[in-house]
Design a protein around this motif. Structure first.
Motif, short mmCIF file in Angstrom:
data_model
loop_
_atom_site.label_atom_id
_atom_site.label_comp_id
_atom_site.label_asym_id
_atom_site.label_seq_id
_atom_site.Cartn_x
_atom_site.Cartn_y
_atom_site.Cartn_z
N ILE A 74 -11.94 16.01 -0.89
CA ILE A 74 -13.19 16.38 -0.07
C ILE A 74 -12.35 17.41 0.58
O ILE A 74 -11.30 17.94 1.23
CB ILE A 74 -13.39 15.18 0.62
N ALA A 75 -13.22 19.21 0.98
CA ALA A 75 -12.95 20.05 1.62
C ALA A 75 -14.20 20.32 2.91
O ALA A 75 -15.63 19.65 2.15
CB ALA A 75 -13.53 20.94 0.45
N PHE A 76 -13.81 20.57 3.75
CA PHE A 76 -14.21 20.54 5.01
C PHE A 76 -14.44 22.76 5.01
O PHE A 76 -13.29 23.30 4.52
CB PHE A 76 -13.52 20.55 6.22
N GLU A 77 -15.43 22.79 5.50
CA GLU A 77 -15.16 24.45 6.13
C GLU A 77 -16.38 24.34 7.67
O GLU A 77 -16.85 23.80 7.90
CB GLU A 77 -16.47 24.82 4.40
N ARG A 78 -15.91 25.54 8.43
CA ARG A 78 -17.01 25.99 9.69
C ARG A 78 -16.42 27.38 8.95
O ARG A 78 -15.69 27.87 9.15
CB ARG A 78 -15.86 25.50 10.57
N GLU A 79 -18.01 28.16 9.24
CA GLU A 79 -17.84 29.34 8.71
C GLU A 79 -17.91 30.14 9.96
O GLU A 79 -17.03 31.55 9.74
CB GLU A 79 -19.41 29.88 7.65
N ASN A 80 -17.71 29.56 11.06
CA ASN A 80 -17.90 31.03 12.34
C ASN A 80 -18.01 29.67 13.49
O ASN A 80 -17.77 28.83 13.80
CB ASN A 80 -18.43 31.73 12.18
N GLU A 81 -17.46 30.31 14.36
CA GLU A 81 -17.38 29.20 16.38
C GLU A 81 -18.92 29.38 16.23
O GLU A 81 -18.76 28.00 17.22
CB GLU A 81 -16.53 30.76 16.91
N TYR A 82 -19.77 29.67 15.83
CA TYR A 82 -21.25 29.74 15.76
C TYR A 82 -21.65 27.99 14.81
O TYR A 82 -22.54 27.84 15.45
CB TYR A 82 -22.19 30.40 16.27
N LYS A 83 -20.95 27.45 13.80
CA LYS A 83 -21.54 26.76 13.20
C LYS A 83 -20.98 25.77 13.09
O LYS A 83 -19.46 25.72 13.51
CB LYS A 83 -21.21 27.66 11.80
N ALA A 84 -21.15 24.51 12.83
CA ALA A 84 -20.20 23.19 13.34
C ALA A 84 -19.69 22.43 12.15
O ALA A 84 -19.77 23.52 10.91
CB ALA A 84 -21.54 22.17 13.10
N LEU A 85 -18.54 22.01 11.97
CA LEU A 85 -17.67 21.38 10.29
C LEU A 85 -18.36 20.88 10.12
O LEU A 85 -19.30 20.13 9.85
CB LEU A 85 -16.59 20.45 11.52
N LYS A 86 -18.80 21.55 8.16
CA LYS A 86 -19.65 20.74 7.51
C LYS A 86 -18.39 20.38 6.47
O LYS A 86 -17.27 21.06 5.75
CB LYS A 86 -20.74 21.31 7.04
N ILE A 87 -19.03 19.08 5.84
CA ILE A 87 -18.09 19.32 4.17
C ILE A 87 -18.45 20.39 3.03
O ILE A 87 -20.02 20.84 3.08
CB ILE A 87 -19.12 18.14 2.95
N LYS A 88 -17.68 20.81 2.49
CA LYS A 88 -17.95 21.75 1.33
C LYS A 88 -18.30 21.13 -0.22
O LYS A 88 -18.69 22.39 -0.28
CB LYS A 88 -16.68 22.64 1.77
N LEU A 89 -17.58 21.10 0.19
CA LEU A 89 -17.12 20.42 -1.36
C LEU A 89 -16.58 18.75 -1.55
O LEU A 89 -15.74 17.80 -0.81
CB LEU A 89 -16.12 21.02 -2.30
N ILE A 90 -17.06 18.10 -2.55
CA ILE A 90 -16.64 16.23 -3.11
C ILE A 90 -16.46 16.54 -4.31
O ILE A 90 -17.66 16.94 -5.31
CB ILE A 90 -17.51 15.16 -2.54
N ARG A 91 -15.54 16.22 -4.77
CA ARG A 91 -15.07 16.94 -6.66
C ARG A 91 -15.64 15.81 -6.84
O ARG A 91 -15.55 14.09 -6.30
CB ARG A 91 -13.02 16.76 -6.73
N GLU A 92 -15.25 15.59 -8.43
CA GLU A 92 -16.31 13.48 -9.35
C GLU A 92 -14.87 13.48 -9.02
O GLU A 92 -15.13 11.95 -9.05
CB GLU A 92 -16.52 15.08 -10.70
#
Length: 234
Positions: free
Chosen positions: A19-37
């Motif tokens: 599983i991968a996580f992402e946060r685009e910038n300081e104004y955006k929250a931490l989100k799930i980016k990818l869940i592999r099969e």
């Protein structure tokens, strides 16, 4: 906003979670980016795009993708670990079609916007809709439809609603993706630190800086923004 959670068990501490996580910038929250099969979280109600609340019992508000990945990565094997996100899972059953009559409509509409291309939002819920009175809210973003990632086009998203006797939507509130940046260090504190440095012996200061450079890890050599924002997988 309701919460969606999934609990998994790693075989051992070093097991990959996919599983991968992402946060685009300081104004955006931490989100799930990818869940592999092949991820331990595959098949759960979690989907890419959900805002992460906690990972392995650790609060993730204002945290980085690396923080989330590290929390799951370092969790001991053989024990349950949970990932909790903000979002809603809504399931309704369609009315059975009557003989010689058109299939009943779901009573919801989708839209996309020029400000956020490729994202689908709920634009309308009729009073007689099966979704009326559920956690589905106008303005919320649709992340998944019947277990499939929501397509970037409205027509394709609507197509996924057809044919199935039961409809399951995973949605998130776009407001949950907004974050107030942490306040910067007060100028007074910065000035005090500057004055203190001025009073130090120049040779001693240079020696300290040299020691700090030698102790930096490869991660530390990256620009600060690269450490805080971007993506990280575990």
């Amino acid at each position: 906003m309701p919460l969606i959670s999934a609990t998994v068990v790693k075989e051992d501490t070093s097991s990959k979670l996919g599983i991968a996580f992402e946060r685009e910038n300081e104004y955006k929250a931490l989100k799930i980016k990818l869940i592999r099969e092949d991820s331990l979280f595959a098949g759960s109600q979690l989907v890419p795009g959900l805002v992460v609340v906690s990972a392995a019992g650790k609060d993730m508000e204002g945290m980085t993708p690396k923080d989330a990945a590290d929390a799951l990565r370092t969790a001991p094997g053989g024990e349950e670990i949970s990932l909790v996100c903000k979002g809603a899972v809504i399931t309704v059953k369609k009315d059975k079609p009557r003989l010689f009559k058109k299939p009943p409509k779901l009573g919801i509409s989708f839209k996309s916007t020029t400000n956020e291309p490729g994202k689908i939002f709920v634009s309308n819920i009729k009073e007689d809709s099966k979704f009326a009175g559920t956690d589905l809210v106008v303005g919320h973003r649709v992340l998944a439809i019947n277990g499939k990632e929501c397509p970037p086009k409205v027509a394709d998203a609507v197509e996924l609603l057809k044919g199935a006797d039961e409809i399951t939507l995973v949605t998130m509130d776009p407001e949950d993706d907004k974050v107030e940046p942490k306040p910067k260090v007060e100028e007074a504190a910065v000035d005090a630190a500057t004055e203190e440095k001025k009073d130090e012996n120049p040779e001693a200061t240079a020696e300290k800086e040299g020691e700090q450079e030698e102790d930096l890890t490869p991660e530390g050599n990256k620009p600060l923004l690269d450490q805080v924002f971007g993506a990280c997988m575990c």
